[in-house]
Motif scaffolding. Structure first.
Motif, mmCIF file in Angstrom:
data_model
loop_
_atom_site.group_PDB
_atom_site.id
_atom_site.type_symbol
_atom_site.label_atom_id
_atom_site.label_comp_id
_atom_site.label_asym_id
_atom_site.label_seq_id
_atom_site.Cartn_x
_atom_site.Cartn_y
_atom_site.Cartn_z
ATOM 1 N N LEU A 189 0.830 -1.206 0.000
ATOM 2 C CA LEU A 189 0.000 0.000 0.000
ATOM 3 C C LEU A 189 0.863 1.254 0.000
ATOM 4 N N ALA A 193 1.514 4.373 -2.559
ATOM 5 C CA ALA A 193 1.196 5.734 -2.121
ATOM 6 C C ALA A 193 2.400 6.664 -2.231
ATOM 7 N N LEU B 146 -9.417 7.948 -2.586
ATOM 8 C CA LEU B 146 -8.146 7.232 -2.434
ATOM 9 C C LEU B 146 -7.677 6.651 -3.765
ATOM 10 N N ILE B 150 -5.394 1.472 -2.519
ATOM 11 C CA ILE B 150 -5.141 2.022 -1.184
ATOM 12 C C ILE B 150 -6.386 1.775 -0.340
ATOM 13 N N VAL B 155 -5.338 2.743 5.772
ATOM 14 C CA VAL B 155 -4.970 4.157 5.836
ATOM 15 C C VAL B 155 -5.246 4.721 7.223
ATOM 16 N N MET B 190 0.680 12.564 3.764
ATOM 17 C CA MET B 190 -0.159 11.393 3.512
ATOM 18 C C MET B 190 -1.304 11.712 2.561
ATOM 19 N N PHE B 194 -1.865 9.317 -0.432
ATOM 20 C CA PHE B 194 -3.011 8.408 -0.468
ATOM 21 C C PHE B 194 -4.115 8.858 -1.425
ATOM 22 N N TYR B 195 -4.279 10.165 -1.604
ATOM 23 C CA TYR B 195 -5.352 10.666 -2.463
ATOM 24 C C TYR B 195 -4.949 10.682 -3.944
#
Lengths: 200, 200
Positions: A189, A193, B146, B150, B155, B190, B194-195
């Motif tokens: 993950l 990311a 996300l 992910i 998360v 993050m 992550f986005y």
DNA sequence: CACCTCATTGACTGTTTTGGTCAATTTCTA
DNA sequence: TAGAAATTGACCAAAACAGTCAATGAGGTG
């Protein structure tokens, strides 16, 4: 660390693990020999026969834990890819804890000891965190694969804290393979990311 | 929790904080009234005058800590954006710990108590983790922002563990604003990681 | 088997620490 | 200034503590 008496390996291991756990959880003063002896499933007299007294046991344990952790860490920092190296490092951490569940807690607890007499004896209380990565870990790492605005040091900390979190979650039912597997999921993950698309 | 005697607020607070710390660090049995009294800077007689005995103090503290944490958590889960909600939740956590540094440790330590008499009295030892997010936190969250691959639950855990790691790093020198600021740096990182690009 | 040696036990001991008490003192109130 | 309430810490009996040691067990050797 010299020992005057020969100690059978299995008993020695039981004592080490039990003592580590109790010293880690309770500190030097509040950990009692009775508890340690009960947890190690040996008689009270024997632990004194082997280690002399409480302080000697503690100091022996410190030498043991320190050596254990640093021997393994110093090795194997060859990989160049950030994630490969972190993965290896975190796996070593997991493996060490799997063998001695309370080593890291113990080494951290040593730093909290306030007893003067004890601190005197423990010269090398410099285990800031595990691994001491700022010196041994960062240099030579290739951070160019990271996305824009993703800082290397923060990434390493996040991964390290994630390992710790996973460890804490599994503490009661420790199966190394399960943790390895779950850790790999988290690392996958995070690779997605943190890395640029082209390097994943 | 009834109290027969009126307790001046500042002394009560000092006792609460001192007792929380020592019970959290040492557990019920190994925490001593002498230490607590010394840390709270009051006389020994007084704590017994206020709370009766050790067990009553412990149970009072449990009620207090439980109420404190859950009151604050139940509120304020309105935001829809994942990161906004997590940010708020983690900030509450930081704020609570800033006020009572050992509440979370204490509530976790309660679960470790083995004394039967004590466990009987503590009916609500179900504080699995903070927050109990699977029920109260996840529902209604929009995970569509996300990146591919992910997972939402992972998360949230990573962020929660990062907060814990930060807390541990700052434990000795706790300045709420500093931690807020540093936490925001991690959250920014993050969010980028992550986005999906279009939602950052 | 008889003998010796060494590993191991856990009841015991002198000391310290513990939760809890209470007579004495200080502080507050009117 | 008297009386009530808050606060103290020396004190106590009981418990817990690190460390000891006479007794027992296990294993080896001739």
């Amino acid at each position: 660390m010299m020992q005057e008496v020969h100690i059978p390996e299995d008993k020695k291991q039981r004592i080490i693990r039990a003592a580590m756990e109790h010293f880690a959880k309770n500190g030097y003063k509040k950990a009692t020999m009775d508890e340690i002896v009960a947890a190690a499933d040996i008689s009270k007299g024997l632990i004194f026969h082997y280690f002399g007294n409480k302080k000697k046991l503690y100091l022996y344990l410190y030498e043991f834990a320190y050596g254990l952790v640093y021997d393994r860490i110093v090795k194997s920092f060859e990989r160049e890819d950030l994630f490969e190296r972190i993965r290896e490092s975190e796996q070593i951490k997991l493996a060490v804890v799997s063998e001695y569940p309370y080593v890291l807690d113990f080494l951290l607890s040593v730093r909290r000891e306030t007893d003067e007499q004890l601190r005197e004896k423990i010269s090398r209380v410099k285990v800031e965190s595990f691994p001491p990565w700022k010196e041994t870990f960062l240099p030579g790492l290739d951070a160019s694969k990271l996305r824009e605005g993703i800082g290397l040091e923060k990434v390493i900390k996040i991964i390290s804290w994630t390992t710790d979190g996973l460890l804490a979650e599994h503490k009661d039912n420790f199966v190394l393979e399960d943790i390895f597997a779950e850790m790999d999921e988290y690392l996958d993950l995070m690779r997605k990311a943190f890395y640029k698309e082209e390097y994943q």
